[in-house]
Design a protein around this motif. Structure first.
Motif, short mmCIF file in Angstrom:
data_model
loop_
_atom_site.label_atom_id
_atom_site.label_comp_id
_atom_site.label_asym_id
_atom_site.label_seq_id
_atom_site.Cartn_x
_atom_site.Cartn_y
_atom_site.Cartn_z
N ASN A 129 0.84 -1.11 0.05
CA ASN A 129 -0.07 -0.06 -0.04
C ASN A 129 0.92 1.37 -0.16
N PHE A 130 2.17 1.17 -0.21
CA PHE A 130 2.87 2.21 -0.13
C PHE A 130 3.25 2.81 -1.48
N SER A 131 2.43 4.08 -1.76
CA SER A 131 2.52 4.58 -3.20
C SER A 131 3.81 4.93 -3.38
N PHE A 132 4.04 5.16 -4.91
CA PHE A 132 5.62 5.43 -5.15
C PHE A 132 5.96 7.03 -4.89
N LEU A 133 5.10 7.77 -4.65
CA LEU A 133 5.21 9.35 -4.28
C LEU A 133 5.47 9.31 -2.73
N ASP A 134 4.71 8.56 -1.96
CA ASP A 134 5.06 8.42 -0.66
C ASP A 134 6.74 7.81 -0.37
N PHE A 135 6.84 6.88 -1.20
CA PHE A 135 8.18 6.00 -0.94
C PHE A 135 9.45 7.30 -1.36
N ILE A 136 9.32 7.73 -2.46
CA ILE A 136 10.42 8.65 -2.76
C ILE A 136 10.33 9.75 -2.18
N ARG A 137 9.30 10.25 -1.49
CA ARG A 137 9.43 11.30 -0.56
C ARG A 137 9.64 10.90 0.85
N ASP A 138 9.09 10.01 1.31
CA ASP A 138 9.58 9.66 2.86
C ASP A 138 10.76 8.92 2.88
N VAL A 139 11.20 8.02 1.84
CA VAL A 139 12.33 7.21 2.03
C VAL A 139 13.56 7.79 1.15
N GLY A 140 13.21 7.87 -0.14
CA GLY A 140 14.00 8.34 -1.02
C GLY A 140 14.90 9.46 -0.93
N LYS A 141 14.27 10.44 -0.26
CA LYS A 141 15.01 11.90 0.05
C LYS A 141 16.19 11.64 1.01
N HIS A 142 16.17 10.65 1.92
CA HIS A 142 17.27 10.51 2.82
C HIS A 142 18.28 9.79 2.47
N ILE A 143 18.50 9.03 1.28
CA ILE A 143 19.69 8.42 0.67
C ILE A 143 20.19 9.10 -0.63
N THR A 144 21.21 9.66 -0.74
CA THR A 144 21.76 10.23 -2.07
C THR A 144 22.13 9.31 -3.16
N VAL A 145 22.11 9.68 -4.44
CA VAL A 145 22.35 8.73 -5.45
C VAL A 145 23.79 8.46 -5.23
N ASN A 146 24.77 9.41 -4.95
CA ASN A 146 26.07 9.03 -4.82
C ASN A 146 26.27 8.03 -3.92
N TYR A 147 25.57 7.98 -2.47
CA TYR A 147 25.67 6.86 -1.64
C TYR A 147 25.49 5.54 -2.18
N MET A 148 24.20 5.63 -3.19
CA MET A 148 23.80 4.29 -3.71
C MET A 148 24.75 3.83 -4.87
N MET A 149 25.37 5.03 -5.50
CA MET A 149 26.35 4.34 -6.64
C MET A 149 27.50 4.02 -6.27
N ALA A 150 27.81 4.17 -4.83
CA ALA A 150 29.11 3.77 -4.35
C ALA A 150 29.10 2.15 -3.99
N LYS A 151 27.85 1.50 -3.99
CA LYS A 151 27.78 0.14 -3.50
C LYS A 151 28.35 -0.82 -4.89
N ASP A 152 28.82 -1.73 -4.31
CA ASP A 152 29.70 -2.71 -5.13
C ASP A 152 28.56 -3.37 -6.25
N SER A 153 27.26 -3.78 -5.73
CA SER A 153 26.44 -4.23 -6.45
C SER A 153 26.13 -3.53 -7.55
N VAL A 154 25.94 -2.12 -7.43
CA VAL A 154 25.46 -1.37 -8.23
C VAL A 154 26.73 -0.90 -9.21
N LYS A 155 27.97 -0.90 -8.72
CA LYS A 155 29.13 -0.36 -9.67
C LYS A 155 29.69 -1.40 -10.67
N LYS A 156 29.36 -2.81 -10.04
CA LYS A 156 29.54 -3.88 -11.17
C LYS A 156 28.47 -4.05 -12.22
#
Length: 430
Positions: A129-156
């Motif tokens: 029941n978590f809408s996309f807008l709620d998720f990117i507002r309430d969760v997504g804004k707390h983690i930067t793209v830089n942080y996510m891109m630094a993960k090995d699973s993403v870099k590979k």
């Protein structure tokens, strides 16, 4: 309170752990979870390390949560993969969840009234029941793209070596998994997530969300990815995965997989996949090194884990089936094998078909050996072998006057021919 970190360390089950985790666990009963994507209606032995971690956690006095990833299973974890996973529908995921819970119940105590009874949770229940807008507002804004891109699973996956790129769906996986940790922290007071070493990036995204959104402190622990000494993939056979479901992998084949483990791997696996004590394992290992040809480690490993996953009766049947190939079994032993186990034992053995009408009438053994099956090249060769007393039917020696009939059928369908000690042939009656 038993020292969980100490236990998994000597067992070789600790790869990385966040500082302060050991002290945190020794203070009081804690709650931890391991995530399992329900991509099939059975676990395979690759899942067992995570399950064993949860069991040791419970034995140490803590409360384990098994998270079946109904939501994350719809996305697919990019870790360690070069291609995107096929997505599953909700009905399939729910079916898989129920089947997996039944298997987990052989390891974890879900039913007791104790405070540390295990629980099964499904992240689809809080994500649906978590809408996309709620998720990117309430969760997504707390983690930067830089942080996510630094993960090995993403870099590979974004590297030039990757055959394909990475979809936005998979890129968001670590956020969804991270939110699971935050949700369980809030709702279940869960402060630790455990998983394979390739999950470190996803798990620490969860600890970061707990810190940034809930102003709390959460911990991460990973175990090594299990490998085999010869470089081949752990948990795989020529037929594919080694499953915990007996309909997918028979108890006989399951038992055989562990029995055929190398000496190097057996010393490692017996610590990870059994609950034997350090002292028992040391004594067993020493005896094994003195007489490696007896394969004491492999036998004990195979016995312990077959009983744990299947039953003592299945182990007994698997041992009987294993003995059939080594000459110390009888016709009665053969006739006790169910069809699936019989075919597993004689997998790869040449076969021929004979009609049921012919068997009911009765066929002379010379005709069976040559004309009807081609097991032996001529009637003359068949007669010589029979005269030399080297032909057996269902493990019993026969002479030239023997007539094959329905009373000789195994499971009303098979006959096992044998020439000498090692040449087998299966007759299937149709």
């Amino acid at each position: 309170m038993k020292n969980f970190i100490e236990e998994v360390t000597w067992r070789g089950m600790l790869h990385d752990v966040m500082p302060g985790t050991e002290e945190h666990l020794m203070e009081q009963m804690r709650v931890a979870y391991v995530g399992i994507d329900p991509t099939a209606d059975s676990l395979h032995i690759g899942h067992l390390v995570g399950v064993m971690l949860l069991k040791h956690f419970q034995l140490s006095g803590h409360k384990p949560l098994a998270l079946v990833g109904g939501a994350t299973g719809m996305i697919g974890d990019p870790s360690g993969k070069s291609n995107e996973r096929n997505l599953l529908d909700e009905a399939t995921l729910r079916h898989n969840q129920e089947a997996i819970k039944g298997q987990l119940a052989r390891f974890l105590d879900f039913t007791s009234n104790s405070a540390n009874a295990a629980e099964l949770v499904n992240n689809y229940d809080w994500m649906k029941n978590f809408s996309f807008l709620d998720f990117i507002r309430d969760v997504g804004k707390h983690i930067t793209v830089n942080y996510m891109m630094a993960k090995d699973s993403v870099k590979k996956r974004l590297s030039s070596e990757a055959a394909e790129g990475m979809s936005f769906t998979e890129f968001t996986y670590q956020l969804v998994q991270g939110y699971d940790f935050l949700h369980l922290y809030r709702e279940k007071n869960c402060t630790l997530q455990m998983g394979g070493s390739d999950q470190w990036g996803n798990i620490t995204t969860g600890t970061e969300l707990v810190r940034r959104i809930a102003s709390g402190k959460a911990y991460a622990l990973t175990c090594p990815l299990i490998t085999k000494a010869d470089g081949t993939k752990f948990g795989k056979s020529e037929g594919g995965n080694i499953w915990l479901d007996s309909a997918r992998t028979s108890p006989y084949k399951f038992y055989q997989y562990w029995l055929n483990t190398s000496d190097v791997d057996a010393e490692k696996y017996i610590k990870i996949f059994t609950f034997l004590s350090n002292e028992e394992i040391e004594v067993l290992t020493e005896k094994h090194r003195e007489a490696p040809h007896l394969r004491l480690l492999q036998k004990r490993l195979a016995e312990e884990i077959t009983v744990m996953v299947h039953s003592a009766e299945d182990l007994e049947n698997a041992i009987k089936a294993s003995n059939i190939l080594f000459g110390n079994s009888t016709s009665d032993d053969l006739k006790q094998l169910d069809e699936a186990t019989f075919l597993d034992v004689f997998d790869g053995v040449p076969q021929a078909e004979i009609s049921r009408n012919e068997i009911e009438t009765g066929i002379n053994i010379v005709d069976v050996l040559n004309e009807k099956t081609g097991f032996l090249k001529s009637n003359g060769e068949a007669r010589r072998a029979l005269t030399a007393n080297s032909i057996s039917v269902n493990r019993e020696k026969v002479a030239e006057n023997f007539v094959l009939s329905t009373k000789d059928l195994i499971n009303s369908q098979f006959v096992l021919l044998q020439s000498g000690k090692k040449n087998y042939f299966v007759v299937r009656v149709v």
